[in-house]
Structure formats: C-alpha cells, structure tokens
Design a protein around this motif. Structure first.
Motif, PDB file in Angstrom:
ATOM      1  N   HIS A 137       0.822  -1.221   0.000  1.00  0.00           N
ATOM      2  CA  HIS A 137       0.000   0.000   0.000  1.00  0.00           C
ATOM      3  C   HIS A 137       0.853   1.267   0.000  1.00  0.00           C
ATOM      4  CE1 HIS A 137      -3.134  -2.905   0.961  1.00  0.00           C
ATOM      5  NE2 HIS A 137      -3.988  -2.004   0.545  1.00  0.00           N
ATOM      6  N   ARG A 138       2.059   1.177   0.515  1.00  0.00           N
ATOM      7  CA  ARG A 138       2.925   2.371   0.504  1.00  0.00           C
ATOM      8  C   ARG A 138       3.318   2.773  -0.906  1.00  0.00           C
ATOM      9  NH1 ARG A 138       6.113   1.031   5.743  1.00  0.00           N
ATOM     10  NH2 ARG A 138       5.003   2.352   7.210  1.00  0.00           N
ATOM     11  N   LYS A 139       3.243   1.813  -1.831  1.00  0.00           N
ATOM     12  CA  LYS A 139       3.606   2.134  -3.215  1.00  0.00           C
ATOM     13  C   LYS A 139       2.527   2.959  -3.915  1.00  0.00           C
ATOM     14  CE  LYS A 139       6.032  -2.263  -3.864  1.00  0.00           C
ATOM     15  NZ  LYS A 139       5.762  -3.602  -4.388  1.00  0.00           N
ATOM     16  N   LEU A 140       1.331   2.988  -3.338  1.00  0.00           N
ATOM     17  CA  LEU A 140       0.197   3.612  -4.019  1.00  0.00           C
ATOM     18  C   LEU A 140       0.119   5.100  -3.708  1.00  0.00           C
ATOM     19  CD1 LEU A 140      -2.460   0.867  -3.289  1.00  0.00           C
ATOM     20  CD2 LEU A 140      -0.959   1.076  -5.271  1.00  0.00           C
ATOM     21  N   GLU A 141      -0.116   5.877  -4.736  1.00  0.00           N
ATOM     22  CA  GLU A 141      -0.296   7.314  -4.537  1.00  0.00           C
ATOM     23  C   GLU A 141      -1.777   7.636  -4.439  1.00  0.00           C
ATOM     24  OE1 GLU A 141       1.714   9.533  -7.523  1.00  0.00           O
ATOM     25  OE2 GLU A 141       3.672   8.657  -7.056  1.00  0.00           O
ATOM     26  N   GLY A 142      -2.071   8.637  -3.655  1.00  0.00           N
ATOM     27  CA  GLY A 142      -3.432   9.151  -3.622  1.00  0.00           C
ATOM     28  C   GLY A 142      -4.353   8.470  -2.631  1.00  0.00           C
ATOM     29  N   LEU A 143      -3.818   7.605  -1.769  1.00  0.00           N
ATOM     30  CA  LEU A 143      -4.674   6.972  -0.766  1.00  0.00           C
ATOM     31  C   LEU A 143      -5.043   7.985   0.314  1.00  0.00           C
ATOM     32  CD1 LEU A 143      -3.295   3.378  -0.142  1.00  0.00           C
ATOM     33  CD2 LEU A 143      -5.002   4.198  -1.764  1.00  0.00           C
ATOM     34  N   THR A 144      -6.288   7.922   0.750  1.00  0.00           N
ATOM     35  CA  THR A 144      -6.767   8.814   1.807  1.00  0.00           C
ATOM     36  C   THR A 144      -7.620   8.001   2.776  1.00  0.00           C
ATOM     37  OG1 THR A 144      -8.820   9.302   0.628  1.00  0.00           O
ATOM     38  CG2 THR A 144      -6.933  10.758   0.187  1.00  0.00           C
ATOM     39  N   PRO A 145      -7.822   8.513   3.974  1.00  0.00           N
ATOM     40  CA  PRO A 145      -8.726   7.827   4.914  1.00  0.00           C
ATOM     41  C   PRO A 145     -10.129   7.655   4.331  1.00  0.00           C
ATOM     42  CG  PRO A 145      -7.412   9.464   6.075  1.00  0.00           C
ATOM     43  CD  PRO A 145      -7.126   9.641   4.604  1.00  0.00           C
ATOM     44  N   GLN A 146     -10.581   8.608   3.509  1.00  0.00           N
ATOM     45  CA  GLN A 146     -11.914   8.499   2.912  1.00  0.00           C
ATOM     46  C   GLN A 146     -11.996   7.299   1.970  1.00  0.00           C
ATOM     47  OE1 GLN A 146     -10.081  11.401   2.992  1.00  0.00           O
ATOM     48  NE2 GLN A 146     -11.265  12.345   4.630  1.00  0.00           N
ATOM     49  N   LEU A 147     -10.896   7.020   1.265  1.00  0.00           N
ATOM     50  CA  LEU A 147     -10.913   5.862   0.365  1.00  0.00           C
ATOM     51  C   LEU A 147     -10.960   4.556   1.159  1.00  0.00           C
ATOM     52  CD1 LEU A 147      -8.379   7.030  -2.373  1.00  0.00           C
ATOM     53  CD2 LEU A 147     -10.837   6.664  -2.653  1.00  0.00           C
ATOM     54  N   PHE A 148     -10.280   4.529   2.302  1.00  0.00           N
ATOM     55  CA  PHE A 148     -10.378   3.341   3.167  1.00  0.00           C
ATOM     56  C   PHE A 148     -11.821   3.147   3.640  1.00  0.00           C
ATOM     57  CE2 PHE A 148      -5.792   3.567   3.289  1.00  0.00           C
ATOM     58  CZ  PHE A 148      -5.410   2.245   3.431  1.00  0.00           C
ATOM     59  N   GLU A 149     -12.478   4.240   3.976  1.00  0.00           N
ATOM     60  CA  GLU A 149     -13.879   4.150   4.405  1.00  0.00           C
ATOM     61  C   GLU A 149     -14.769   3.639   3.283  1.00  0.00           C
ATOM     62  OE1 GLU A 149     -15.548   4.363   7.313  1.00  0.00           O
ATOM     63  OE2 GLU A 149     -13.501   4.314   8.055  1.00  0.00           O
ATOM     64  N   ARG A 150     -14.516   4.131   2.077  1.00  0.00           N
ATOM     65  CA  ARG A 150     -15.298   3.685   0.928  1.00  0.00           C
ATOM     66  C   ARG A 150     -15.082   2.187   0.688  1.00  0.00           C
ATOM     67  NH1 ARG A 150     -19.853   3.837  -1.409  1.00  0.00           N
ATOM     68  NH2 ARG A 150     -19.818   3.390  -3.636  1.00  0.00           N
ATOM     69  N   TRP A 151     -13.826   1.765   0.820  1.00  0.00           N
ATOM     70  CA  TRP A 151     -13.501   0.334   0.669  1.00  0.00           C
ATOM     71  C   TRP A 151     -14.303  -0.480   1.689  1.00  0.00           C
ATOM     72  CZ3 TRP A 151     -12.047  -4.077   2.941  1.00  0.00           C
ATOM     73  CH2 TRP A 151     -11.334  -5.038   2.218  1.00  0.00           C
TER      74      TRP A 151
END
Lengths: 124, 154
Positions: free
Chosen positions: B92-106
């Motif tokens: 996951h550290r390789k990914l750009e643009g991750l946010t807490p909101q995206l984790f919530e959506r997931w």
C-alpha cells in the motif's frame, strides 16, 4: 495497532503463530519470538493459535515493557517464516512466574526450520 | 471447476445467475468457495466505483493474479489456511493518492458485499477483521511514513 508477544513465550516458543501469520511479522530470539509492530496488520489470527496464550492485543493494559521489547528485538532478531522445533521442555516452562527475569535471552534465534522436514510435510 | 474465475477478470456481466442477479447467498459458514465469491464480487464492485476504481486501475494491471492473491489473503485471515504470505503495508505504501476516505469507501463496499453473502454474525466477523486491518494500514501509511523501506529477506 498491533499484537504483542509477552512473557509466557519465553522458553516455550511453540511457534504455532508463525504458521498462520499472513504477513510474516514474527522475529525469533533464542528462546522467544517477538512481533514487528510496523509489519503486524492487527488481523489477530495468531492470538488463538498460541498454546502458551502469550500473544495479546496492544490495547490490553500494562504492556509497556513488552511493546518496547517487541519493537526493539524485531529490529535485531531474524525474521522467522516457518515453524521450527519447539524446545523439548516447553511444557515444563509454560505458566512459570518471572520468566523474563530468570530466562530471557537477548541472543538471536538460530534458523532451525530446515531441521523439521517431516513435520512440515505433515502440516502443509 | 471454476465458473466464477472467468468473469472475475472483468467487472462486466457475471458468469452465472447468482452473480448476474447479485442475489443474496447467505452462507452460514465460511468456506473457500464462499471467500472466492466474496472476493470476486467485491472487486467487481470496486472496479466500477467512481472513487476506488481509478486507484485500483492504476495499481492492478493484471486482475487474475490479484484476485487469486486476495482469495489467499482472506482464506488466511478467516480460515487460518496460511496460504497468503506478503507485506500489505509495503504494497500500500507504493500507491499514490490513498486517503482515509478511500479506506472508508472500501469498507463500505466490503460491508455491503459481506452482508449480501453471509449470515449477519459471519459478515460481522469479516468486518471486524477488515476494520482492524484497515486501521492498521492507515496507521502505517499516514502516521509512520518514515518507515518506508523494503523488508529484509528471510
């Protein structure tokens, strides 16, 4: 958040946890294991596997000493990804008091996973 | 052997009546086929999602091995099969643009899919694990970014 290996692992070192950990975050000392806090994903799979009930979530009270010990030795000891042979006298030490003061070793564990091919084959 | 596998490659039309209708399956225990259906259906939904779809499209070029990996992951988590061995924090550290909101959506999409497929208590078991792992990954990504280093070989 993370899980933490505590005192009763010392001189028991059953290593059942290593078999089920999906992220290979256990590190082996001479007579106990620790969890790398930056690699553990808090899945909790290891906790019920420990025959010595030595693995606890870091939300449990009174864990400061063990949090520090896990973090410190995970940087020093070798990664362990397969169960080796537990000490022959593991059961005799299970539940003994004051194991840290009496028996803790800061020495790294030896890789003995190659010495148990029969066991590995029996438990694919 | 593997009717779901074909369609799992594409987020489009499903392979069987159950998938096509996205009917509730209501599994009363967790099995490998149930995990397969969960993973395949969940990621089909992720790929169509306006927020998550682009992130995954950038990260995953070949979905077949990724779905196999995720089936192994959830099998290891829920059935302690030991099939997955990897480093999700590093992935996951390789990914750009991750946010807490995206984790919530997931988590929202995962909860929907679990809720369709499993009995309430089992869906809750999945979600307990998913939330813990999501929290743990976010702590690693957003609060310990300085530890961005490859792990040593065993």
């Amino acid at each position: 958040m993370t899980y933490v290996v505590t005192e009763n692992c010392i001189k028991c070192k059953y290593m059942d946890c290593v078999e089920v950990c999906p992220v290979d975050c256990f590190y082996a000392g001479e007579n106990m294991l620790v969890i790398h806090p930056d690699e553990c994903i808090d899945c909790g799979v290891c906790e019920p596997e420990c025959p010595a009930e030595a693995i606890v979530p870091d939300t449990a009270p009174g864990l400061d000493k063990w949090l520090k010990l896990n973090a410190e030795y995970a940087q020093i000891w070798p990664n362990i990804v397969a169960k080796g042979t537990p000490p022959a006298d593991a059961e005799a030490f299970d539940g003994q008091p004051d194991k840290f003061e009496k028996y803790f070793s800061s020495q790294p564990g030896e890789d003995d996973t190659a010495r148990a091919p029969d066991e590995a084959a029996a438990n694919p | 052997m593997d009717a779901h596998r074909q369609t799992a490659l594409e987020p489009g039309p499903a392979c069987c009546a159950s998938c096509a209708a996205e009917e509730p399956a209501c599994f009363d225990r967790i099995t490998e086929p149930a995990i397969r259906l969960l993973v395949d259906r969940f990621y089909a939904r992720v790929r169509k999602d306006a927020d998550l779809g682009p992130i995954f499209a950038r990260a995953i070029k070949d979905w077949d091995p990724h779905l196999a990996t995720m089936r192994d992951f959830w099998s290891s988590i829920m059935l302690t099969s030991g099939r997955y061995h990897g480093n999700p924090v590093a992935a996951h550290r390789k990914l750009e643009g991750l946010t807490p909101q995206l984790f919530e959506r997931w988590l929202t999409l995962f909860a929907e899919t679990c809720g369709e497929l499993f009995e309430e208590a089992l869906a809750a078991n999945f979600m307990d694990k998913a939330r813990r792992i999501a929290t743990s990954l976010q702590l690693a990504l957003f609060y310990r970014p300085e530890h961005d280093r490859p792990r040593s070989a065993p």
